[in-house]
Design an enzyme around this catalytic site. Structure first.
Site, short mmCIF file in Angstrom:
data_model
loop_
_atom_site.label_atom_id
_atom_site.label_comp_id
_atom_site.label_asym_id
_atom_site.label_seq_id
_atom_site.Cartn_x
_atom_site.Cartn_y
_atom_site.Cartn_z
N LYS A 27 -3.98 -1.73 -6.99
CA LYS A 27 -4.66 -0.53 -7.53
C LYS A 27 -3.70 0.64 -7.53
CE LYS A 27 -4.81 1.74 -3.46
NZ LYS A 27 -4.02 2.95 -3.21
N ASP B 98 -9.22 1.18 2.91
CA ASP B 98 -9.07 0.91 1.48
C ASP B 98 -9.63 -0.45 1.07
OD1 ASP B 98 -7.91 3.28 0.92
OD2 ASP B 98 -5.85 2.54 0.79
P1 ATP Z 1 -2.81 0.80 1.20
O1 ATP Z 1 -2.60 1.37 -0.17
O2 ATP Z 1 -3.91 -0.24 1.30
O3 ATP Z 1 -2.88 1.82 2.28
P2 ATP Z 1 -0.14 -0.18 0.87
O4 ATP Z 1 -0.31 -0.66 -0.52
O5 ATP Z 1 0.67 1.04 1.03
O6 ATP Z 1 -1.51 -0.02 1.59
P3 ATP Z 1 0.26 -2.87 1.85
O7 ATP Z 1 0.99 -3.60 0.78
O8 ATP Z 1 -1.18 -3.16 2.01
O9 ATP Z 1 0.51 -1.31 1.73
O10 ATP Z 1 1.07 -3.16 3.20
C1 ATP Z 1 0.99 -2.37 4.37
C2 ATP Z 1 1.39 -3.24 5.56
O11 ATP Z 1 0.34 -4.17 5.81
C3 ATP Z 1 2.62 -4.10 5.31
O12 ATP Z 1 3.77 -3.47 5.79
C4 ATP Z 1 2.34 -5.40 6.04
O13 ATP Z 1 3.01 -5.47 7.26
C5 ATP Z 1 0.84 -5.39 6.35
N1 ATP Z 1 0.11 -6.51 5.70
C6 ATP Z 1 -0.78 -7.30 6.31
N2 ATP Z 1 -1.30 -8.19 5.47
C7 ATP Z 1 -0.74 -7.97 4.27
C8 ATP Z 1 -0.87 -8.59 2.98
N3 ATP Z 1 -1.70 -9.62 2.77
N4 ATP Z 1 -0.13 -8.09 1.98
C9 ATP Z 1 0.70 -7.04 2.18
N5 ATP Z 1 0.87 -6.44 3.37
C10 ATP Z 1 0.16 -6.89 4.41
#
Ligand code: ATP
Length: 291
Positions: free
Chosen positions: A11, A135
């Site tokens: 998203k 989220d």
């Molecule tokens: P959000 O926008 O939901 O706050 P984000 O997009 O910035 O998050 P994510 O890609 O969800 O970040 O990753 C944040 C952290 O979550 C990663 O550094 C990782 O260690 C952990 N994580 C746990 N499970 C997952 C997964 N299935 N995919 C990605 N990251 C994951």
């Protein structure tokens, strides 16, 4: 026992406005989240013979996986005691990038567990999602969603006009918690009154935002932590984006194009970039269906 499959769309936040901190320590916010065609591909199937518990394979993500936590939470809440399952996650959404990848995977794991077990309902999925992370609920039914409160009050919005989204991932990761801390340090939060007025404006447009409302209050904090984001913003605008902004808590930069083909042409023009650009379009709830 069959293998079930679901997409976990990434998203972007077409707008994100930050308000005062609540008594529970979380910020009030107003945001429109839009799911995109760039999606992780997730399967749920039997774990290999001899496996004692559920497991996950998710190359590129170390440590505790939010999708496995979701599966465990589903079992605990429903008493589902089927033999161990394996989740496989083919990551296509940039990680720790402000595109909700982990949250989307967790929500998809809940949909898969429900389809596999035949237990629980949508209300339970939302309840479990809220306990997994702020989220996650918005990703239970991907699409275009207005989120208020601290992100937990959700209002689905109609499908948007098709447009092109140029995604410029970063070589670096940003932790969402760090970005919020930096936002507090530099003081970007708005008053409750201002946030209320912005919400009224957004509701008037049913989420199909005019340019003036496309904005991310977390952008200044993400740029403060990672100044090179500025370069990606220049690249997106230079490639012809109508609007360019930081996605969620960053550091990914997103450029919007009213014509999808122009986003594709922009990605071609930036093909030598590392990491490579990704082109996406908005998707609705069908995008996350279990098959
Ligand atoms: P959000 O926008 O939901 O706050 P984000 O997009 O910035 O998050 P994510 O890609 O969800 O970040 O990753 C944040 C952290 O979550 C990663 O550094 C990782 O260690 C952990 N994580 C746990 N499970 C997952 C997964 N299935 N995919 C990605 N990251 C994951």
């Amino acid at each position: 026992m069959s293998v079930l499959r679901a997409d976990a769309p990434g998203k972007t936040n077409v707008c994100l406005y930050l308000g005062p901190t609540r008594s529970d320590g979380r910020h009030e916010l107003v945001t429109v989240m839009q799911s995109l065609t760039v999606a992780d591909a997730i399967t749920l199937g039997p774990a290999p013979a001899g496996a004692a518990q559920d497991e996950v394979q998710c190359p590129g993500v170390e440590g505790e996986n939010l999708a496995l936590s979701a599966l465990r939470a589903f079992r605990a809440a429903t008493g589902w005691d089927a033999p161990p399952r394996r989740l496989t996650i083919d990551k296509r959404v940039p990680v720790a990038a402000g595109m909700g990848g982990g949250s989307g995977d967790a929500a998809a794991a809940l949909r898969l567990a429900q389809a596999d077990s035949g237990l629980g309902d949508l209300a339970l999925l939302y309840e479990l999602a809220a306990a997994l992370g702020a989220d996650v609920p918005a990703q239970v039914q991907p699409g275009r969603v207005l989120a208020t409160g601290a992100g937990e009050v959700l209002e689905p919005l109609g499908p948007p006009e098709p447009y092109g989204v140029l995604i410029l991932p970063s070589r670096h990761a940003l932790s969402t918690a760090d970005v919020y801390r930096e936002a507090d340090r530099i003081g970007v939060a708005r008053s409750a009154e201002e946030l209320e007025a912005i919400l009224k404006d957004i509701q008037e447009f049913a989420g199909d935002l005019p340019d003036a409302l496309i904005h991310n209050d977390l952008e200044a904090a993400a740029r403060s932590l990672l100044p090179e984001i500025g370069q990606a913003l220049v690249e997106a605008v230079g490639a012809g984006a109508d609007r360019a902004f930081v996605s969620g808590s960053g550091p990914t930069v997103v450029g919007l194009f009213s014509v999808v083909e122009e986003a594709q042409a922009a990605a071609q023009a930036l093909a030598g970039r590392d990491p490579a650009p990704i082109v996406a379009t908005p998707v609705g709830p069908g995008a996350g269906q279990v098959t």
